[in-house]
Design an enzyme around this catalytic site. Structure first.
Site, PDB file in Angstrom:
ATOM      1  N   TYR A 136       7.837  -8.650 -11.327  1.00 28.25           N
ATOM      2  CA  TYR A 136       7.262  -7.324 -11.588  1.00 28.25           C
ATOM      3  C   TYR A 136       8.369  -6.267 -11.609  1.00 28.25           C
ATOM      4  O   TYR A 136       8.474  -5.470 -12.553  1.00 28.25           O
ATOM      5  CB  TYR A 136       6.234  -6.979 -10.492  1.00 28.25           C
ATOM      6  CG  TYR A 136       5.829  -5.526 -10.480  1.00 28.25           C
ATOM      7  CD1 TYR A 136       4.868  -5.050 -11.364  1.00 28.25           C
ATOM      8  CD2 TYR A 136       6.417  -4.618  -9.600  1.00 28.25           C
ATOM      9  CE1 TYR A 136       4.501  -3.709 -11.383  1.00 28.25           C
ATOM     10  CE2 TYR A 136       6.062  -3.274  -9.601  1.00 28.25           C
ATOM     11  CZ  TYR A 136       5.102  -2.827 -10.497  1.00 28.25           C
ATOM     12  OH  TYR A 136       4.750  -1.494 -10.508  1.00 28.25           O
ATOM     13  N   ASP A 269       8.461  -7.156   9.445  1.00 29.35           N
ATOM     14  CA  ASP A 269       8.928  -5.770   9.438  1.00 29.35           C
ATOM     15  C   ASP A 269       9.347  -5.346   8.036  1.00 29.35           C
ATOM     16  O   ASP A 269       9.372  -4.168   7.711  1.00 29.35           O
ATOM     17  CB  ASP A 269      10.177  -5.632  10.345  1.00 29.35           C
ATOM     18  CG  ASP A 269       9.819  -5.181  11.750  1.00 29.35           C
ATOM     19  OD1 ASP A 269       8.733  -4.605  11.938  1.00 29.35           O
ATOM     20  OD2 ASP A 269      10.647  -5.405  12.653  1.00 29.35           O
TER      21      ASP A 269
HETATM   22  P1  GDP Z   1       7.496  -1.816   2.142  1.00 31.46           P
HETATM   23  O1  GDP Z   1       7.926  -2.674   3.313  1.00 31.46           O
HETATM   24  O2  GDP Z   1       8.295  -0.569   2.033  1.00 31.46           O
HETATM   25  O3  GDP Z   1       7.399  -2.572   0.858  1.00 31.46           O
HETATM   26  O4  GDP Z   1       6.066  -1.247   2.395  1.00 31.46           O
HETATM   27  P2  GDP Z   1       4.816  -1.499   3.326  1.00 31.46           P
HETATM   28  O5  GDP Z   1       4.048  -0.255   3.157  1.00 31.46           O
HETATM   29  O6  GDP Z   1       4.098  -2.770   2.982  1.00 31.46           O
HETATM   30  O7  GDP Z   1       5.324  -1.665   4.844  1.00 31.46           O
HETATM   31  C1  GDP Z   1       6.139  -0.751   5.532  1.00 31.46           C
HETATM   32  C2  GDP Z   1       6.299  -1.084   7.018  1.00 31.46           C
HETATM   33  O8  GDP Z   1       5.094  -0.809   7.705  1.00 31.46           O
HETATM   34  C3  GDP Z   1       6.677  -2.524   7.391  1.00 31.46           C
HETATM   35  O9  GDP Z   1       7.680  -2.455   8.397  1.00 31.46           O
HETATM   36  C4  GDP Z   1       5.387  -3.080   8.003  1.00 31.46           C
HETATM   37  O10 GDP Z   1       5.646  -4.075   8.982  1.00 31.46           O
HETATM   38  C5  GDP Z   1       4.800  -1.840   8.656  1.00 31.46           C
HETATM   39  N1  GDP Z   1       3.330  -1.900   8.865  1.00 31.46           N
HETATM   40  C6  GDP Z   1       2.682  -1.658  10.042  1.00 31.46           C
HETATM   41  N2  GDP Z   1       1.361  -1.801   9.905  1.00 31.46           N
HETATM   42  C7  GDP Z   1       1.125  -2.110   8.592  1.00 31.46           C
HETATM   43  C8  GDP Z   1      -0.064  -2.334   7.836  1.00 31.46           C
HETATM   44  O11 GDP Z   1      -1.172  -2.316   8.334  1.00 31.46           O
HETATM   45  N3  GDP Z   1       0.081  -2.590   6.502  1.00 31.46           N
HETATM   46  C9  GDP Z   1       1.322  -2.637   5.902  1.00 31.46           C
HETATM   47  N4  GDP Z   1       1.398  -2.895   4.572  1.00 31.46           N
HETATM   48  N5  GDP Z   1       2.456  -2.423   6.610  1.00 31.46           N
HETATM   49  C10 GDP Z   1       2.371  -2.164   7.926  1.00 31.46           C
END
Ligand code: GDP
Length: 314
Positions: A136, A269
């Site tokens: 993607y 994380d």
């Molecule tokens: P990315 O890691 O920037 O691609 O974006 P995300 O939004 O999926 O996740 C960002 C951070 O938020 C990571 O460190 C996750 O472990 C933390 N996180 C904590 N709780 C949540 C949750 O409920 N959903 C997601 N998606 N991430 C979470």
């Protein structure tokens, strides 16, 4: 530009919905907002028809086939094929129809997985993106390559922007498959409604991210469409660093949840630090994404509360 006919593709998506609303409230009257229900952009015939039906002067191309990390892992061929085809046909037909400006966005995920924060635009092709979503992410990155190819060969005034980690109204609020902000808003809200004693959040809370309010991105797109005619990629983000722990506390407080917060460290994380360099946005667009995280979260939560559950996208 207010007299131009502006075609917005992907206008019912998260960014598209916010952009069209923002343009309408800024006095743009000649917007043609389309979605996949109007034209299937994976079919070149339909892309041609869209251009001859509408005859736009300006195109803001936001249509994309998007999904979370899990969907990307399961359907890598579809994510690559559909986005490459949509972008290839759309810029090609835009060029043939002589539009005077073509604006497109690629993803923050298009940058190399190992890019150093703050992530500078020049690092785009210095490494492979995160493996799971690379088909993607690289299809999107090709949007930038094509913008400059059409600029160089056909004089198409095509510009490319990179929105950071956006949040705001009209996002996808799926409890497990969304990004962190909408996922947490939903979980804390439902925990409060149902008097649940604890909310589980993922990871350690130490990673940091650069969150940007979607209306700031919409404003930046309008500014870039109006004023920027260059060939350089431009990050659109807040440039401020927030830890997941601070984010969780802010959301919990704004929602007024009184229970316990449990960190599930078996969940990933992800990258420890992901912040975008916003120097070019300031110098080339003379623009800053100025909504403070707390204010943007407050608006997003109010919107969520007013639209829950039927008006929420999953
Ligand atoms: P990315 O890691 O920037 O691609 O974006 P995300 O939004 O999926 O996740 C960002 C951070 O938020 C990571 O460190 C996750 O472990 C933390 N996180 C904590 N709780 C949540 C949750 O409920 N959903 C997601 N998606 N991430 C979470």
């Amino acid at each position: 530009m207010k007299n131009d006919k502006i075609l917005v593709t992907g206008s019912t998506g998260f960014l598209g919905t916010n952009l069209v609303k923002h343009m309408e409230s800024s006095g743009y009257k000649n917007i043609v907002a389309v979605s996949s229900k109007d034209y299937d952009l994976t079919e070149q015939k339909e892309v041609r028809k869209m251009f001859s039906d509408i005859e736009p002067n300006i195109v803001i191309h936001l249509a994309a086939y998007v999904g979370g990390i899990l969907a990307n892992k399961m359907y890598p061929a579809d994510f690559s094929y559909r986005n490459l085809v949509i972008n290839t046909s759309t810029i090609h037909e835009a060029s043939k129809h002589g539009v005077k400006k073509f604006v497109t966005c690629i993803g923050g995920c298009s940058y190399p997985a190992k890019a150093k924060s703050p992530i500078a635009e020049n690092s785009l092709f210095e490494g492979y993106p995160q493996n799971e979503s690379a088909p993607y992410s690289l299809a999107k990155a090709m949007g930038f390559v094509q913008a400059n190819a059409y600029r160089n060969q056909y004089n198409l005034n095509a510009i490319t922007l990179v929105p950071g980690n956006m949040y705001g109204p009209h996002d996808n609020f799926h409890p497990n498959y969304s990004h962190v902000i909408p996922g947490l808003i939903r979980r804390f809200y439902e925990a409060k409604m149902n008097d649940l004693p604890e909310v589980v959040v993922w990871g350690s809370g130490t990673p940091t991210r650069d969150f940007v309010y979607v209306e700031d991105v919409a404003e930046a797109i309008i500014k870039a469409t109006e004023t920027y005619d260059g060939n350089e990629l431009i990050n659109i983000s807040s440039g401020t660093e927030t830890s997941i722990r601070e984010l969780v506390e802010t959301i919990s407080n704004l929602i007024g949840y009184g229970g316990k917060i449990v960190w599930d460290t078996t969940k990933p994380d992800g990258q420890m630090r992901k912040i975008f360099d916003t120097g070019r946005m300031k110098s080339l667009l003379n623009f800053e994404c100025s909504t403070f995280l707390k204010d943007g979260l407050e608006k997003t939560i109010r919107w969520f509360e007013n639209n829950y559950p039927n008006g929420i996208r999953l």
